[in-house]
Motif scaffolding. Structure first.
Motif, PDB file in Angstrom:
ATOM      1  N   PRO A  36     -11.780  47.597 -22.307  1.00 10.44           N
ATOM      2  CA  PRO A  36     -12.697  48.601 -22.468  1.00 10.44           C
ATOM      3  C   PRO A  36     -13.553  48.390 -20.933  1.00 10.44           C
ATOM      4  CG  PRO A  36     -13.370  47.136 -24.201  1.00 10.44           C
ATOM      5  CD  PRO A  36     -11.784  46.750 -23.638  1.00 10.44           C
ATOM      6  N   ASP A  37     -13.691  47.021 -20.418  1.00  8.16           N
ATOM      7  CA  ASP A  37     -14.559  46.881 -19.370  1.00  8.16           C
ATOM      8  C   ASP A  37     -13.881  47.156 -17.880  1.00  8.16           C
ATOM      9  OD1 ASP A  37     -16.809  46.103 -21.097  1.00  8.16           O
ATOM     10  OD2 ASP A  37     -15.663  44.267 -21.331  1.00  8.16           O
ATOM     11  N   VAL A  38     -12.556  47.407 -18.013  1.00  8.25           N
ATOM     12  CA  VAL A  38     -11.652  47.543 -16.974  1.00  8.25           C
ATOM     13  C   VAL A  38     -11.690  49.340 -16.719  1.00  8.25           C
ATOM     14  CG1 VAL A  38      -9.607  47.591 -15.625  1.00  8.25           C
ATOM     15  CG2 VAL A  38     -10.431  45.513 -16.819  1.00  8.25           C
ATOM     16  N   ARG A  39     -12.663  49.924 -16.106  1.00  7.79           N
ATOM     17  CA  ARG A  39     -12.733  51.166 -16.096  1.00  7.79           C
ATOM     18  C   ARG A  39     -11.647  52.111 -15.504  1.00  7.79           C
ATOM     19  NH1 ARG A  39     -17.864  52.094 -18.544  1.00  7.79           N
ATOM     20  NH2 ARG A  39     -18.057  50.093 -19.457  1.00  7.79           N
ATOM     21  N   GLU A  40     -11.183  51.554 -14.213  1.00  8.68           N
ATOM     22  CA  GLU A  40     -10.193  52.262 -13.595  1.00  8.68           C
ATOM     23  C   GLU A  40      -9.324  51.365 -12.662  1.00  8.68           C
ATOM     24  OE1 GLU A  40     -10.927  54.877  -9.403  1.00  8.68           O
ATOM     25  OE2 GLU A  40     -12.251  55.220 -11.040  1.00  8.68           O
ATOM     26  N   VAL A  41      -8.094  51.576 -12.412  1.00  8.44           N
ATOM     27  CA  VAL A  41      -7.093  50.795 -11.628  1.00  8.44           C
ATOM     28  C   VAL A  41      -6.612  51.771 -10.522  1.00  8.44           C
ATOM     29  CG1 VAL A  41      -5.318  49.260 -11.546  1.00  8.44           C
ATOM     30  CG2 VAL A  41      -6.713  48.987 -13.506  1.00  8.44           C
ATOM     31  N   THR A  42      -6.436  51.452  -9.375  1.00  6.92           N
ATOM     32  CA  THR A  42      -5.756  52.043  -8.400  1.00  6.92           C
ATOM     33  C   THR A  42      -4.976  51.078  -7.624  1.00  6.92           C
ATOM     34  OG1 THR A  42      -7.796  53.444  -7.936  1.00  6.92           O
ATOM     35  CG2 THR A  42      -5.881  53.545  -6.336  1.00  6.92           C
ATOM     36  N   ARG A  43      -3.448  51.534  -7.668  1.00  4.02           N
ATOM     37  CA  ARG A  43      -2.344  50.776  -7.165  1.00  4.02           C
ATOM     38  C   ARG A  43      -2.667  51.038  -5.496  1.00  4.02           C
ATOM     39  NH1 ARG A  43       3.777  50.332  -8.646  1.00  4.02           N
ATOM     40  NH2 ARG A  43       4.381  49.053  -6.899  1.00  4.02           N
ATOM     41  N   ALA A  49      -3.908  45.989  -6.374  1.00  6.57           N
ATOM     42  CA  ALA A  49      -4.602  46.854  -7.001  1.00  6.57           C
ATOM     43  C   ALA A  49      -6.073  46.702  -6.996  1.00  6.57           C
ATOM     44  CB  ALA A  49      -4.148  46.759  -8.504  1.00  6.57           C
ATOM     45  N   GLN A  50      -6.755  47.908  -6.939  1.00  2.00           N
ATOM     46  CA  GLN A  50      -8.235  47.781  -7.116  1.00  2.00           C
ATOM     47  C   GLN A  50      -8.696  48.330  -8.626  1.00  2.00           C
ATOM     48  OE1 GLN A  50     -10.760  49.127  -3.611  1.00  2.00           O
ATOM     49  NE2 GLN A  50     -11.355  50.853  -4.948  1.00  2.00           N
ATOM     50  N   LEU A  51      -9.553  47.342  -9.075  1.00  2.39           N
ATOM     51  CA  LEU A  51     -10.052  47.454 -10.315  1.00  2.39           C
ATOM     52  C   LEU A  51     -11.425  47.838 -10.336  1.00  2.39           C
ATOM     53  CD1 LEU A  51      -7.847  45.419 -10.517  1.00  2.39           C
ATOM     54  CD2 LEU A  51      -8.636  44.898 -12.711  1.00  2.39           C
ATOM     55  N   LEU A  61     -18.336  46.242 -10.754  1.00  2.20           N
ATOM     56  CA  LEU A  61     -17.961  45.296  -9.715  1.00  2.20           C
ATOM     57  C   LEU A  61     -16.599  46.150  -9.304  1.00  2.20           C
ATOM     58  CD1 LEU A  61     -18.138  42.097 -11.259  1.00  2.20           C
ATOM     59  CD2 LEU A  61     -19.322  42.950  -9.645  1.00  2.20           C
ATOM     60  N   VAL A  62     -16.080  46.111  -8.041  1.00  2.00           N
ATOM     61  CA  VAL A  62     -15.010  46.890  -7.390  1.00  2.00           C
ATOM     62  C   VAL A  62     -14.235  45.579  -6.938  1.00  2.00           C
ATOM     63  CG1 VAL A  62     -13.991  48.065  -5.890  1.00  2.00           C
ATOM     64  CG2 VAL A  62     -16.096  48.902  -6.987  1.00  2.00           C
ATOM     65  N   ILE A  63     -12.966  45.209  -7.357  1.00  2.00           N
ATOM     66  CA  ILE A  63     -12.383  44.101  -7.074  1.00  2.00           C
ATOM     67  C   ILE A  63     -10.721  44.419  -6.451  1.00  2.00           C
ATOM     68  CG2 ILE A  63     -11.482  41.729  -7.916  1.00  2.00           C
ATOM     69  CD1 ILE A  63     -13.852  42.236  -9.869  1.00  2.00           C
ATOM     70  N   ARG A  64     -10.468  43.929  -5.582  1.00  2.00           N
ATOM     71  CA  ARG A  64      -9.068  44.169  -5.131  1.00  2.00           C
ATOM     72  C   ARG A  64      -8.308  42.627  -5.626  1.00  2.00           C
ATOM     73  NH1 ARG A  64     -12.158  46.329  -1.825  1.00  2.00           N
ATOM     74  NH2 ARG A  64     -12.314  44.433  -0.300  1.00  2.00           N
ATOM     75  N   MET A  65      -7.338  42.874  -6.345  1.00  2.00           N
ATOM     76  CA  MET A  65      -6.251  41.764  -6.748  1.00  2.00           C
ATOM     77  C   MET A  65      -5.228  41.865  -6.094  1.00  2.00           C
ATOM     78  SD  MET A  65      -6.907  42.139 -10.867  1.00  2.00           S
ATOM     79  CE  MET A  65      -5.529  40.960 -11.490  1.00  2.00           C
ATOM     80  N   ARG A  66      -4.681  40.894  -5.419  1.00  2.00           N
ATOM     81  CA  ARG A  66      -3.358  40.764  -4.647  1.00  2.00           C
ATOM     82  C   ARG A  66      -2.573  39.707  -5.001  1.00  2.00           C
ATOM     83  NH1 ARG A  66      -0.950  42.975  -0.552  1.00  2.00           N
ATOM     84  NH2 ARG A  66       0.573  41.791   0.684  1.00  2.00           N
ATOM     85  N   ARG A  67      -1.391  40.076  -5.580  1.00  2.00           N
ATOM     86  CA  ARG A  67      -0.574  39.109  -6.249  1.00  2.00           C
ATOM     87  C   ARG A  67      -0.065  38.047  -5.351  1.00  2.00           C
ATOM     88  NH1 ARG A  67       3.603  41.920  -9.014  1.00  2.00           N
ATOM     89  NH2 ARG A  67       3.972  42.941  -7.109  1.00  2.00           N
ATOM     90  N   ALA A  68      -0.283  36.789  -5.800  1.00  2.00           N
ATOM     91  CA  ALA A  68       0.152  35.456  -4.969  1.00  2.00           C
ATOM     92  C   ALA A  68       1.257  34.905  -5.577  1.00  2.00           C
ATOM     93  CB  ALA A  68      -1.000  34.653  -4.727  1.00  2.00           C
ATOM     94  N   GLU A  69       1.330  35.000  -6.792  1.00  2.00           N
ATOM     95  CA  GLU A  69       2.416  34.504  -7.652  1.00  2.00           C
ATOM     96  C   GLU A  69       2.780  35.104  -8.915  1.00  2.00           C
ATOM     97  OE1 GLU A  69       3.594  30.071  -9.847  1.00  2.00           O
ATOM     98  OE2 GLU A  69       1.732  30.318  -9.088  1.00  2.00           O
ATOM     99  N   VAL A  79      -3.417  35.534  -8.763  1.00  2.00           N
ATOM    100  CA  VAL A  79      -3.868  36.557  -7.670  1.00  2.00           C
ATOM    101  C   VAL A  79      -5.024  36.148  -7.009  1.00  2.00           C
ATOM    102  CG1 VAL A  79      -3.164  38.577  -9.352  1.00  2.00           C
ATOM    103  CG2 VAL A  79      -5.491  37.430  -9.476  1.00  2.00           C
ATOM    104  N   HIS A  80      -5.316  36.653  -5.636  1.00  2.00           N
ATOM    105  CA  HIS A  80      -6.247  36.588  -4.814  1.00  2.00           C
ATOM    106  C   HIS A  80      -7.339  37.732  -5.311  1.00  2.00           C
ATOM    107  CE1 HIS A  80      -4.281  33.341  -2.645  1.00  2.00           C
ATOM    108  NE2 HIS A  80      -3.488  34.033  -2.386  1.00  2.00           N
ATOM    109  N   LEU A  81      -8.491  37.523  -4.993  1.00  2.00           N
ATOM    110  CA  LEU A  81      -9.687  38.490  -5.334  1.00  2.00           C
ATOM    111  C   LEU A  81     -10.374  38.670  -4.245  1.00  2.00           C
ATOM    112  CD1 LEU A  81     -10.857  37.096  -8.849  1.00  2.00           C
ATOM    113  CD2 LEU A  81      -9.165  38.929  -8.299  1.00  2.00           C
ATOM    114  N   THR A  82     -10.627  39.959  -3.716  1.00  2.00           N
ATOM    115  CA  THR A  82     -11.635  40.476  -2.866  1.00  2.00           C
ATOM    116  C   THR A  82     -12.335  41.554  -3.192  1.00  2.00           C
ATOM    117  OG1 THR A  82     -10.125  41.846  -1.656  1.00  2.00           O
ATOM    118  CG2 THR A  82     -10.072  39.532  -0.664  1.00  2.00           C
ATOM    119  N   GLY A  83     -13.338  41.628  -2.420  1.00  2.00           N
ATOM    120  CA  GLY A  83     -14.250  42.699  -2.804  1.00  2.00           C
ATOM    121  C   GLY A  83     -15.648  42.225  -3.385  1.00  2.00           C
ATOM    122  N   ASP A  84     -16.376  42.538  -4.511  1.00  2.00           N
ATOM    123  CA  ASP A  84     -17.495  42.410  -5.012  1.00  2.00           C
ATOM    124  C   ASP A  84     -17.448  40.785  -5.462  1.00  2.00           C
ATOM    125  OD1 ASP A  84     -18.681  44.641  -4.503  1.00  2.00           O
ATOM    126  OD2 ASP A  84     -18.302  45.529  -6.483  1.00  2.00           O
TER     127      ASP A  84
END
Length: 151
Positions: A36-43, A49-51, A61-69, A79-84
């Motif tokens: 419920p706390d993940v309101r939106e995901v954009t690939r 993906a951006q969550l 919080l707007v967070i980009r997740m980039r798969r590393a493994e 995953v690596h996280l960037t953004g907020d």
């Protein structure tokens, strides 16, 4: 350690097979269906993906997740996280009697200006907000997996 550095460790015990749990946690686009706390995901591309997340506190919080493994045979995801939040999230999916143990480790730096400004005073509140979000995620995933198994 800087006041806006956070290290979180969570363990989710789930009554579902390892591969089913692994598939669910690597399907980031499906998170809003059960968390419920993940309101939106954009690939953004095949690995990114951006969550948009919001728990109990009145900020997003707007967070980009980039798969590393992503290794289903070893049950490893990173995953690596960037953004907020800047940093990394690692997960290990392990079998246990009656289901699966999901171990999640996050090391992040809060970069959102509001969080950086308030961290010296509000750190315990931010940690509690994170704990609430993770509890709701675990419950949501368990319900989602149970409902999927009932079909």
């Amino acid at each position: 350690m800087r006041v806006n550095d956070y290290h979180f460790r969570d363990t989710w015990l789930l009554s579902a097979p390892v591969r089913t749990v692994f598939d669910a946690v690597t399907d980031v686009a499906g998170y809003p269906l059960w968390w419920p706390d993940v309101r939106e995901v954009t690939r953004l591309d095949d690995d990114t993906a951006q969550l948009v997340c919001r728990a109990a506190l009145p900020y997003v919080l707007v967070i980009r997740m980039r798969r590393a493994e992503q290794d289903p045979d070893r049950g490893r995801l990173r995953v690596h996280l960037t953004g907020d939040l800047e940093g990394s999230l690692a997960a290990v999916v392990l079998g246990r009697p009656g289901g699966t143990r999901l171990e999640i480790t996050q090391r992040v730096l809060a970069t959102k200006p509001l969080l950086r400004t308030l961290s010296p005073l509000a750190r315990p509140v931010f940690r509690a907000n994170h704990a609430l979000m993770m509890r709701r995620g675990r419950r949501g995933l368990q319900h989602h997996l149970s409902a999927a198994g009932a079909r």
